[in-house]
Structures are given as structure tokens and as C-alpha cells.
Design a protein around this motif. Structure first.
Motif, PDB file in Angstrom:
ATOM      1  N   VAL A  27       0.856  -1.190   0.000  1.00 22.51           N
ATOM      2  CA  VAL A  27       0.000   0.000   0.000  1.00 22.51           C
ATOM      3  C   VAL A  27       0.889   1.236   0.000  1.00 22.51           C
ATOM      4  N   TYR A  28       0.634   2.165  -0.900  1.00 22.27           N
ATOM      5  CA  TYR A  28       1.333   3.448  -0.863  1.00 22.27           C
ATOM      6  C   TYR A  28       0.385   4.506  -0.308  1.00 22.27           C
ATOM      7  N   GLU A  29       0.921   5.331   0.575  1.00 24.22           N
ATOM      8  CA  GLU A  29       0.136   6.449   1.113  1.00 24.22           C
ATOM      9  C   GLU A  29       0.392   7.659   0.233  1.00 24.22           C
ATOM     10  N   LEU A  30      -0.646   8.197  -0.356  1.00 22.23           N
ATOM     11  CA  LEU A  30      -0.468   9.350  -1.234  1.00 22.23           C
ATOM     12  C   LEU A  30      -1.000  10.593  -0.534  1.00 22.23           C
ATOM     13  N   PRO A  31      -0.194  11.658  -0.505  1.00 21.43           N
ATOM     14  CA  PRO A  31      -0.663  12.882   0.154  1.00 21.43           C
ATOM     15  C   PRO A  31      -1.977  13.347  -0.488  1.00 21.43           C
ATOM     16  N   HIS A  35      -4.997   5.989   0.332  1.00 21.01           N
ATOM     17  CA  HIS A  35      -4.211   4.777   0.073  1.00 21.01           C
ATOM     18  C   HIS A  35      -4.272   4.381  -1.392  1.00 21.01           C
ATOM     19  N   LEU A  36      -3.168   3.838  -1.854  1.00 18.59           N
ATOM     20  CA  LEU A  36      -3.168   3.224  -3.183  1.00 18.59           C
ATOM     21  C   LEU A  36      -2.735   1.773  -3.013  1.00 18.59           C
ATOM     22  N   LEU A  37      -3.641   0.867  -3.369  1.00 18.41           N
ATOM     23  CA  LEU A  37      -3.351  -0.558  -3.185  1.00 18.41           C
ATOM     24  C   LEU A  37      -2.584  -1.044  -4.417  1.00 18.41           C
ATOM     25  N   ALA A  38      -1.238  -0.952  -4.337  1.00 19.93           N
ATOM     26  CA  ALA A  38      -0.399  -1.281  -5.498  1.00 19.93           C
ATOM     27  C   ALA A  38      -0.358  -2.786  -5.743  1.00 19.93           C
ATOM     28  N   LEU A  39      -0.435  -3.566  -4.662  1.00 13.26           N
ATOM     29  CA  LEU A  39      -0.522  -5.025  -4.804  1.00 13.26           C
ATOM     30  C   LEU A  39      -1.500  -5.548  -3.770  1.00 13.26           C
ATOM     31  N   GLY A  56       1.160  -6.850 -17.941  1.00 14.44           N
ATOM     32  CA  GLY A  56      -0.052  -6.174 -17.469  1.00 14.44           C
ATOM     33  C   GLY A  56       0.038  -4.688 -17.773  1.00 14.44           C
ATOM     34  N   PRO A  57      -1.110  -3.983 -17.743  1.00 17.48           N
ATOM     35  CA  PRO A  57      -1.115  -2.552 -18.058  1.00 17.48           C
ATOM     36  C   PRO A  57      -0.231  -1.754 -17.102  1.00 17.48           C
ATOM     37  N   SER A  58       0.181  -0.570 -17.533  1.00 16.51           N
ATOM     38  CA  SER A  58       0.964   0.331 -16.671  1.00 16.51           C
ATOM     39  C   SER A  58       0.235   0.552 -15.362  1.00 16.51           C
ATOM     40  N   GLY A  59       0.972   0.532 -14.279  1.00 19.42           N
ATOM     41  CA  GLY A  59       0.373   0.833 -12.983  1.00 19.42           C
ATOM     42  C   GLY A  59      -0.259  -0.367 -12.298  1.00 19.42           C
ATOM     43  N   CYS A  60      -0.108  -1.583 -12.865  1.00 21.84           N
ATOM     44  CA  CYS A  60      -0.739  -2.751 -12.228  1.00 21.84           C
ATOM     45  C   CYS A  60       0.150  -3.360 -11.155  1.00 21.84           C
ATOM     46  N   GLY A  61       1.351  -2.814 -10.967  1.00 18.35           N
ATOM     47  CA  GLY A  61       2.166  -3.282  -9.845  1.00 18.35           C
ATOM     48  C   GLY A  61       3.311  -4.207 -10.209  1.00 18.35           C
ATOM     49  N   LYS A  62       3.667  -4.261 -11.497  1.00 22.48           N
ATOM     50  CA  LYS A  62       4.745  -5.172 -11.925  1.00 22.48           C
ATOM     51  C   LYS A  62       6.078  -4.789 -11.273  1.00 22.48           C
ATOM     52  N   SER A  63       6.422  -3.504 -11.367  1.00 21.41           N
ATOM     53  CA  SER A  63       7.709  -3.069 -10.784  1.00 21.41           C
ATOM     54  C   SER A  63       7.675  -3.185  -9.267  1.00 21.41           C
ATOM     55  N   THR A  64       6.521  -2.904  -8.680  1.00 20.88           N
ATOM     56  CA  THR A  64       6.392  -3.040  -7.222  1.00 20.88           C
ATOM     57  C   THR A  64       6.654  -4.483  -6.814  1.00 20.88           C
ATOM     58  N   LEU A  65       6.062  -5.420  -7.558  1.00 22.07           N
ATOM     59  CA  LEU A  65       6.268  -6.842  -7.251  1.00 22.07           C
ATOM     60  C   LEU A  65       7.760  -7.192  -7.311  1.00 22.07           C
ATOM     61  N   LEU A  66       8.441  -6.703  -8.356  1.00 18.37           N
ATOM     62  CA  LEU A  66       9.876  -6.989  -8.484  1.00 18.37           C
ATOM     63  C   LEU A  66      10.670  -6.373  -7.336  1.00 18.37           C
ATOM     64  N   ARG A  67      10.311  -5.143  -6.951  1.00 16.25           N
ATOM     65  CA  ARG A  67      11.041  -4.491  -5.848  1.00 16.25           C
ATOM     66  C   ARG A  67      10.845  -5.255  -4.540  1.00 16.25           C
ATOM     67  N   LEU A  68       9.634  -5.814  -4.339  1.00 22.15           N
ATOM     68  CA  LEU A  68       9.408  -6.601  -3.116  1.00 22.15           C
ATOM     69  C   LEU A  68      10.259  -7.867  -3.135  1.00 22.15           C
TER      70      LEU A  68
HETATM   71  N1  LIG Z   1       6.955   4.877  -4.421  1.00 23.07           N
HETATM   72  C1  LIG Z   1       5.672   5.017  -4.760  1.00 23.07           C
HETATM   73  N2  LIG Z   1       4.886   5.919  -4.131  1.00 23.07           N
HETATM   74  C2  LIG Z   1       3.586   6.057  -4.460  1.00 23.07           C
HETATM   75  N3  LIG Z   1       2.974   5.332  -5.416  1.00 23.07           N
HETATM   76  C3  LIG Z   1       3.709   4.425  -6.086  1.00 23.07           C
HETATM   77  C4  LIG Z   1       5.087   4.226  -5.800  1.00 23.07           C
HETATM   78  N4  LIG Z   1       5.564   3.258  -6.630  1.00 23.07           N
HETATM   79  C5  LIG Z   1       4.515   2.878  -7.387  1.00 23.07           C
HETATM   80  N5  LIG Z   1       3.404   3.581  -7.069  1.00 23.07           N
HETATM   81  C6  LIG Z   1       2.067   3.390  -7.660  1.00 23.07           C
HETATM   82  O1  LIG Z   1       1.752   2.030  -7.520  1.00 23.07           O
HETATM   83  C7  LIG Z   1       1.092   1.545  -8.675  1.00 23.07           C
HETATM   84  C8  LIG Z   1       1.910   0.412  -9.271  1.00 23.07           C
HETATM   85  O2  LIG Z   1       3.115   0.948  -9.788  1.00 23.07           O
HETATM   86  P1  LIG Z   1       4.197   0.075 -10.548  1.00 23.07           P
HETATM   87  O3  LIG Z   1       4.549  -1.085  -9.690  1.00 23.07           O
HETATM   88  O4  LIG Z   1       5.276   0.985 -10.962  1.00 23.07           O
HETATM   89  O5  LIG Z   1       3.366  -0.446 -11.803  1.00 23.07           O
HETATM   90  P2  LIG Z   1       3.885  -1.021 -13.208  1.00 23.07           P
HETATM   91  O6  LIG Z   1       5.329  -1.366 -13.061  1.00 23.07           O
HETATM   92  O7  LIG Z   1       3.008  -2.205 -13.468  1.00 23.07           O
HETATM   93  O8  LIG Z   1       3.640   0.046 -14.227  1.00 23.07           O
HETATM   94  C9  LIG Z   1       0.952   2.741  -9.613  1.00 23.07           C
HETATM   95  O9  LIG Z   1      -0.324   3.311  -9.420  1.00 23.07           O
HETATM   96  C10 LIG Z   1       2.043   3.677  -9.147  1.00 23.07           C
HETATM   97  O10 LIG Z   1       1.700   5.025  -9.412  1.00 23.07           O
END
Ligand SMILES: Nc1ncnc2c1ncn2[C@@H]1O[C@H](COP(=O)(O)OP(=O)(O)O)[C@@H](O)[C@H]1O
Ligand SMILES: [Mg+2]
Length: 279
Positions: A27-31, A35-39, A56-68
Motif C-alpha cells: 500500500v502506498y500512502e499518497l498525500p 491509500h493506493l493498493l499497489a498489490l 499487465g497494463p501500466s500501474g498494475c504493480g509489476k515493478s512493485t512486485l519486483l522491488r518486493l
Molecule cells: N513509491 C511510490 N509511491 C507512491 N505510489 C507508487 C510508488 N511506486 C509505485 N506507485 C504506484 O503504484 C502503482 C503500481 O506501480 P508500478 O509497480 O510501478 O506499476 P507497473 O510497473 O506495473 O507500471 C501505480 O499506481 C504507481 O503510481
């Protein structure tokens, strides 16, 4: 070249590790926006030595999954295990190789010195990683033999990306994570790098998570294709690609291959429609 079957157990040092995500959540906290439920509730099992693509489409959490999985961020829920280790433990043991979308090379170091930097800086990496002769051999296999003493600025984009891949592989990682590594490259460079990656994967026996936007690339390379959707970021389906290796030109133009592409395309269309903002 080996098949996509899990690597044979031959000793703890030589076995690629399994990747398990059990209910992973981020979960990312956005000012001002909350909340943004990234995964959300991500379950995934990857066997040792498998090649798995994530699409998957942009913003679906692919990079987030890899970072985890890389241990660069901690999940807000669930458990992630790399052969029984936490991602942080696996990173500390230098079992992970990471190739980002844009290769982060040091501009003042030659190709060779960029590639050997991690093993020169870290004793654990030095113990696990390729020695000087093996590193030069990897560079030659990657078509960088003639440019290993040049600076990154003297190389094409494809060569810089190859350097980043060789740098990750020279660590002899058990887990190799690649975030859209070929997305900025032209079609032919991309195909050549796909071949190189498959060859080196076959030799090094790493477990691979590979993020891509290309359906045909995902099907061509993988044992499994993970299709993700946004809002919240989640896995919609995991498609097993039951095709023999090596994947010959004949196979890549077969009806069977095309059927897998269509299946992934259909799932992706659903994911895109879900992610679209209401009109
Ligand atoms: N550090 C962060 N802070 C806030 N929101 C983030 C951060 N990293 C990613 N997000 C948000 O989380 C969601 C998933 O991002 P991301 O994993 O980069 O997706 P993808 O790689 O599939 O395009 C997006 O809505 C993105 O804007
Ligand atoms: Mg991304």
C-alpha cells in the motif's frame, strides 16, 4: 540447452531458488489522495530454475512486485520467500541479480569495470560471482568482447543493456529479476538479446522473473506468464506455457504458439478494460 523443468538438486550452492509470494500486499500512502493498493493479495509460486514473465497494463504493480522480491521494499502484508530466505536475506547473501529498465552504468568506468564492480566491492559477491576470465567470456558471449575496454557513452543502447544483463549474470545469481529490460530496443536487437538471455539462463540455472509489455516475448521466453490487472494491482491468471525448448522458428510460427498469444491477449484485454477510468 535445458528444458524449463526445475533444476536438479545437486548441492545447496548450485540450486536455483524457488520464489513464493503468499498473500503479498503493498500500500502506498499518497498525500491528499489516501491509500493506493499497489498489490493486493498476490500469490505466486515459481519453481527453481523456471523462467516466468509478468505482463499487465501500466500501474498494475509489476515493478512493485519486483522491488518486493528484490528486497528493495517490504510488503505491507503477506510473506515472500526465496528458497526459504526473506528477500533481504537473499539480497545480503548476494543471491539476486536485478536488471532495471534503464541500465544504470557508471559513465567513467569501462564496460569490463562496470561489470566487475559488484564483485570488486563485496566479498560475498566475489566468492559467488564469475572470476575475471569467466566475466570476459560472458562479455564475449554477449557480443561485447571488442568493446569491453570502452566507456558506456561509446556504446549503442542495445550494448548498454547487454552490459547491464552481463553485470547481473556475472554475480551468478540464483534469482534474476528483469524489469522491462528490452522495451527501449529495436525489434532485431531485442530478438538477439532474448536469445542471449535464454542461452545464459540455460547455463547459469537462475530462477527468472521478467517484466515485459510484449505478449509474444512473454510466450516465447517463459514457462509461465503471469497476467496482472490494476486497481487494485493483482494477478488475474497464470498461464502455463507448455511448449518444448529450444523454441525454434517453426514453433514460433505454429498454431500452438499463436493460441498461447491469443489466450494472453484476451486476459490482457480484460485487464486493460478493468483499468480504464469510467467516461
Ligand atoms: N513509491 C511510490 N509511491 C507512491 N505510489 C507508487 C510508488 N511506486 C509505485 N506507485 C504506484 O503504484 C502503482 C503500481 O506501480 P508500478 O509497480 O510501478 O506499476 P507497473 O510497473 O506495473 O507500471 C501505480 O499506481 C504507481 O503510481
Ligand atoms: Mg514498471
Amino acid at each position: 540447452m535445458r528444458s524449463g523443468a526445475p533444476a536438479q538438486q545437486s548441492g545447496p550452492e548450485e540450486v536455483a531458488c524457488a520464489i513464493e509470494l503468499d498473500g503479498a500486499r503493498r500500500v502506498y500512502e499518497l498525500p491528499d489522495l489516501g491509500h493506493l493498493l499497489a498489490l493486493h493479495d498476490v500469490h505466486l509460486s515459481v519453481a527453481p530454475g523456471q523462467f516466468v514473465s509478468i505482463i499487465g497494463p501500466s500501474g498494475c504493480g509489476k515493478s512493485t512486485l519486483l522491488r518486493l522480491v528484490a528486497g528493495l521494499e517490504a510488503p505491507d502484508g503477506g510473506v515472500i520467500s526465496l528458497g526459504g530466505r526473506t528477500p533481504t536475506q537473499a539480497a545480503e547473501a548476494k543471491l539476486l541479480g536485478f536488471v532495471p529498465q534503464v541500465p544504470a552504468l557508471l559513465p567513467w568506468l569501462s564496460v569490463l569495470r562496470n561489470v566487475t564492480l559488484p564483485t570488486r566491492l563485496n566479498r560475498r559477491a566475489a566468492r559467488r560471482g564469475a572470476d575475471r576470465a569467466e566475466t570476459e567470456e560472458l562479455l564475449r558471449k554477449a557480443g561485447l568482447g571488442d568493446v569491453m575496454h570502452q566507456l558506456p557513452s561509446q556504446l549503442s543502447g542495445g550494448m548498454r543493456q547487454r552490459t547491464a544483463i552481463v553485470r547481473a549474470l556475472a554475480l551468478r545469481p540464483e534469482v534474476l529479476l528483469l524489469d522491462e529490460p528490452f522495451s527501449a530496443l529495436d525489434e532485431f536487437t531485442r530478438e538477439a538479446l532474448q536469445e542471449l538471455l535464454l542461452d545464459l539462463w540455460g547455463e547459469l540455472e537462475a530462477t527468472v522473473l521478467f517484466v515485459t509489455h510484449s505478449i509474444s516475448e512473454a510466450v516465447r521466453l517463459s514457462d509461465k506468464v503471469v497476467v496482472m490487472a490494476p486497481k487494485p494491482g493483482r494477478i488475474v491468471e497464470v498461464v502455463d506455457i507448455d511448449l518444448p525448448r529450444p523454441r525454434t522458428q517453426e514453433l514460433l510460427t505454429s498454431a500452438e504458439f499463436h493460441a498461447y498469444e491469443l489466450k494472453v491477449r484476451d486476459l490482457l484485454r480484460g485487464a486493460f478494460e478493468h483499468g480504464r477510468e469510467p467516461a
